[in-house]
Scaffold this active site. Structure first.
Site, PDB file in Angstrom:
ATOM      1  N   LYS A  95      30.603  43.605  36.704  1.00 47.03           N
ATOM      2  CA  LYS A  95      30.009  44.476  35.677  1.00 47.03           C
ATOM      3  C   LYS A  95      30.878  44.396  34.421  1.00 47.03           C
ATOM      4  CE  LYS A  95      30.478  48.311  33.953  1.00 47.03           C
ATOM      5  NZ  LYS A  95      30.188  47.901  32.566  1.00 47.03           N
ATOM      6  N   GLU A 155      47.950  55.158  23.586  1.00 46.25           N
ATOM      7  CA  GLU A 155      47.617  53.785  23.187  1.00 46.25           C
ATOM      8  C   GLU A 155      46.923  53.823  21.834  1.00 46.25           C
ATOM      9  OE1 GLU A 155      44.970  52.271  26.247  1.00 46.25           O
ATOM     10  OE2 GLU A 155      46.140  50.449  26.331  1.00 46.25           O
ATOM     11  N   GLU A 194      44.125  47.510  36.668  1.00 45.86           N
ATOM     12  CA  GLU A 194      44.852  47.059  35.470  1.00 45.86           C
ATOM     13  C   GLU A 194      44.483  48.038  34.369  1.00 45.86           C
ATOM     14  OE1 GLU A 194      46.942  44.567  35.321  1.00 45.86           O
ATOM     15  OE2 GLU A 194      46.512  43.458  37.154  1.00 45.86           O
TER      16      GLU A 194
HETATM   17  P1  NAD Z   1      36.993  51.648  29.601  1.00 43.70           P
HETATM   18  O1  NAD Z   1      37.777  52.268  30.705  1.00 43.70           O
HETATM   19  O2  NAD Z   1      36.240  52.542  28.701  1.00 43.70           O
HETATM   20  O3  NAD Z   1      35.924  50.620  30.183  1.00 43.70           O
HETATM   21  C1  NAD Z   1      36.307  49.547  31.014  1.00 43.70           C
HETATM   22  C2  NAD Z   1      35.116  49.151  31.863  1.00 43.70           C
HETATM   23  O4  NAD Z   1      34.807  50.236  32.730  1.00 43.70           O
HETATM   24  C3  NAD Z   1      33.841  48.858  31.075  1.00 43.70           C
HETATM   25  O5  NAD Z   1      33.140  47.829  31.712  1.00 43.70           O
HETATM   26  C4  NAD Z   1      33.076  50.164  31.189  1.00 43.70           C
HETATM   27  O6  NAD Z   1      31.686  50.022  31.045  1.00 43.70           O
HETATM   28  C5  NAD Z   1      33.442  50.579  32.588  1.00 43.70           C
HETATM   29  N1  NAD Z   1      33.297  52.008  32.879  1.00 43.70           N
HETATM   30  C6  NAD Z   1      33.408  53.051  32.021  1.00 43.70           C
HETATM   31  N2  NAD Z   1      33.196  54.208  32.687  1.00 43.70           N
HETATM   32  C7  NAD Z   1      32.947  53.880  33.975  1.00 43.70           C
HETATM   33  C8  NAD Z   1      32.639  54.627  35.150  1.00 43.70           C
HETATM   34  N3  NAD Z   1      32.575  55.947  35.126  1.00 43.70           N
HETATM   35  N4  NAD Z   1      32.451  53.953  36.306  1.00 43.70           N
HETATM   36  C9  NAD Z   1      32.534  52.613  36.347  1.00 43.70           C
HETATM   37  N5  NAD Z   1      32.818  51.845  35.268  1.00 43.70           N
HETATM   38  C10 NAD Z   1      33.028  52.473  34.101  1.00 43.70           C
HETATM   39  O7  NAD Z   1      37.997  50.717  28.816  1.00 43.70           O
HETATM   40  P2  NAD Z   1      37.695  49.803  27.555  1.00 43.70           P
HETATM   41  O8  NAD Z   1      37.628  50.676  26.354  1.00 43.70           O
HETATM   42  O9  NAD Z   1      36.562  48.873  27.825  1.00 43.70           O
HETATM   43  O10 NAD Z   1      39.015  48.901  27.514  1.00 43.70           O
HETATM   44  C11 NAD Z   1      40.180  49.315  26.915  1.00 43.70           C
HETATM   45  C12 NAD Z   1      41.159  49.814  27.957  1.00 43.70           C
HETATM   46  O11 NAD Z   1      41.392  48.773  28.894  1.00 43.70           O
HETATM   47  C13 NAD Z   1      42.509  50.123  27.353  1.00 43.70           C
HETATM   48  O12 NAD Z   1      43.017  51.302  27.922  1.00 43.70           O
HETATM   49  C14 NAD Z   1      43.355  48.922  27.747  1.00 43.70           C
HETATM   50  O13 NAD Z   1      44.732  49.171  27.796  1.00 43.70           O
HETATM   51  C15 NAD Z   1      42.796  48.596  29.078  1.00 43.70           C
HETATM   52  N6  NAD Z   1      43.087  47.208  29.430  1.00 43.70           N
HETATM   53  C16 NAD Z   1      44.022  46.974  30.397  1.00 43.70           C
HETATM   54  C17 NAD Z   1      44.356  45.676  30.734  1.00 43.70           C
HETATM   55  C18 NAD Z   1      45.388  45.410  31.798  1.00 43.70           C
HETATM   56  O14 NAD Z   1      45.440  44.278  32.268  1.00 43.70           O
HETATM   57  N7  NAD Z   1      46.187  46.379  32.213  1.00 43.70           N
HETATM   58  C19 NAD Z   1      43.741  44.606  30.082  1.00 43.70           C
HETATM   59  C20 NAD Z   1      42.791  44.867  29.092  1.00 43.70           C
HETATM   60  C21 NAD Z   1      42.473  46.192  28.793  1.00 43.70           C
END
Ligand code: NAD
Length: 490
Positions: free
Chosen positions: A187, A394, A263
């Site tokens: 997803k 962040e 992650e």
């Molecule tokens: P997010 O948590 O909003 O979304 C990430 C994913 O989760 C998306 O596909 C989103 O649709 C999905 N999602 C959101 N709510 C959900 C739910 N309730 N159930 C299931 N899936 C759900 O994060 P984002 O804004 O897309 O990405 C940025 C974040 O990701 C930042 O905090 C960044 O630090 C982190 N990130 C971490 C790494 C790592 O390797 N540690 C790498 C890249 C990004």
């Protein structure tokens, strides 16, 4: 870089699948709904793709579950060769895939190309790991029996990826899952589904059997993945995204006792000691801060610089950041793209305004840029007080807060004063200090005199609220394997 023309954009957008991939077939969402993918540099809709729901996700899990036994039994060499062919195909179509990524995500085309190459390397790495899934054979210490240890595919996995690295966050999970013999439901982020859809087509063309990879885009992430996570046929959840969503998924995964990899967010400290090579520290700072316009979990979020050199470091950083050309990632010479959406930009505006109100001084930037698109000026802040929100959260934008410190202990203490622990950067020429800092900072990764740590051959991941589990390196495949021990009476 060859200039990008509107016809290149139309061709690339016209070539990408726009449906859901379930059981080897592209198909529309059961509801018939679609979602609009937007160009963050213009706010315009690029293309509509299928907007799946729980029914689609469960059909995808069904396909993954059905395909699992035969896939796990496929000879490792065959799985490895599919990955190798996909690595080569990604490399060969890097220009088009990079343009597609820039259109949906905003980063400059040169950075998108670097991500395609980085992302493809996970396939090459795991194609090589596929044939090295090792076990053990021992005589039990007391005799009378033998101990065989073997490692088997965990089973169907749900992979959830973010928007900021739409290709590499996918290959970093799909690569080891294929290598281990797991089937999966991917997803991707609803903001950047196109790179994942293109990647799925590359894997189909490379010979991946139907049902091994299924892709479901959705605007209802929780409602669509919730029933999959609750279904006992799922055995593994791998998530990259924010800590808040990660925590809720860990709770949800506990009901079926899923294997989980997380992650999550970061708040990386970047330490510069007075004995450091200042030119190298500035080069490293530019990479650690400005890769992806600051929208990276590994992005340097707090610069702690020893007092004697803090002013000079900050003003030289401001000179370099202030000179970067901001604009649409397809335009000539652009080095900083837009932020992903207005919500993200509003957060950056708040964090900078809060720091300035509390006493920080902007050496360059400090404000949003006129639209269309969600642009923010590269910004360096000096004299940032400890109470400023941007030292705790962040930033996810092109903003570098600089704080002066006096002693090594103060710097390490400040670096650790966060719930996060993904990565830290340390610049010093003193080997003892470098090792003390690397050992003393609580993070999953440390860059010593180096501003980028990401490497498919190394274990990427965090500690504390930055998550657990590792992607890449020798460790990456373990996330998709269960250990089995067989006792043999002799
Ligand atoms: P997010 O948590 O909003 O979304 C990430 C994913 O989760 C998306 O596909 C989103 O649709 C999905 N999602 C959101 N709510 C959900 C739910 N309730 N159930 C299931 N899936 C759900 O994060 P984002 O804004 O897309 O990405 C940025 C974040 O990701 C930042 O905090 C960044 O630090 C982190 N990130 C971490 C790494 C790592 O390797 N540690 C790498 C890249 C990004």
């Amino acid at each position: 870089m060859t200039p990008v023309s509107p016809s290149d954009e139309r061709r690339v957008l016209g070539g990408v699948p726009t449906e859901l991939l379930i059981g080897g077939k592209w198909r529309p969402a059961a509801s018939g709904r679609t979602l609009a993918v937007e160009d963050p540099a213009t706010g315009q809709t690029l293309v509509e793709v299928a907007d799946g729901g729980a029914d689609d996700a469960l059909a995808a899990l069904d396909a993954a579950h059905t395909a699992q036994p035969a896939w796990a039994a496929t000879p490792p060499r065959e799985r490895g060769e599919i990955l190798r062919r996909a690595f080569e195909a990604l490399t060969a179509s890097a220009d088009d895939l990079a343009l597609l990524m820039t259109l949906e995500m905003g980063k400059p085309v040169s950075e998108s190309k670097a991500e395609i190459s980085y992302g493809a390397e996970f396939f090459r790495w795991f194609s090589e790991e596929t044939v090295r899934i090792a076990g053990g054979y021992n005589v039990a210490p007391a005799g009378g029996s033998r101990i065989i240890v073997t490692r088997q595919a965990v089973g169907p996995a749900l992979l959830i990826t973010p928007w900021n690295f739409p290709m590499a966050m996918g290959t970093r999970k799909i690569g080891p899952a294929i290598a281990a013999g797991c089937t999966m439901v991917l997803k991707p982020s609803e903001l950047t589904p196109l790179s994942s859809l293109a990647l799925a087509q590359v894997l189909i063309d490379a010979g991946l059997p139907p049902g091994v990879l299924n892709v479901v885009n959705t605007t209802d992430a929780g409602g669509t993945t919730g029933p999959v996570i609750a279904d006992p046929r799922l055995r593994k959840l791998s998530f990259t995204g924010s800590t808040a969503v990660g925590k809720s998924l860990i709770r949800a995964a506990s009901d079926q006792v899923l294997r989980v990899s997380m992650e999550l967010g970061g708040n990386a400290p970047f330490l510069v000691f007075a004995d450091a090579d200042l030119d190298a520290a500035l080069d490293g700072a530019m990479l650690a801060k400005m890769r992806n316009g600051g929208q990276a979990c590994t992005s340097a979020n707090r610069f702690y610089v020893q007092r004697d050199i803090a002013e000079e470091f900050a003003s030289r950083l401001a000179e370099r950041m202030g000179a970067l050309k901001v604009g649409r990632g397809t335009d000539e010479g652009v080095l900083v793209g837009p932020l992903i959406n207005d919500r993200q930009r509003a957060k950056v505006v708040h964090l900078v305004d809060d720091a300035v109100a509390k006493g920080a001084r902007a050496l360059c930037g400090g404000a949003a840029l006129e639209g269309p698109g969600h642009f923010y000026q590269p910004t360096v802040l000096l004299s940032v007080p400890a109470e400023a929100d941007l030292l705790k959260e962040e930033i996810f934008g092109p903003v570098a807060p600089v704080v002066a410190f006096d002693h090594e202990d103060d710097a390490v203490r400040a670096a650790n004063a966060t719930e996060y622990g993904l990565v830290a950067y340390v610049y010093t020429r003193d080997l003892d200090r470098a090792l003390r800092s690397a050992e003393g900072i609580k993070a999953g990764m440390v860059g010593l005199n180096q501003g980028v740590v990401s490497n498919p051959a190394a274990p990427f991941g965090g500690v504390k609220s930055s998550g657990f589990g590792r992607e890449g390196g020798r460790e990456g495949i373990d996330e998709y394997l269960d250990v089995k021990y067989v006792a043999i009476k002799t």
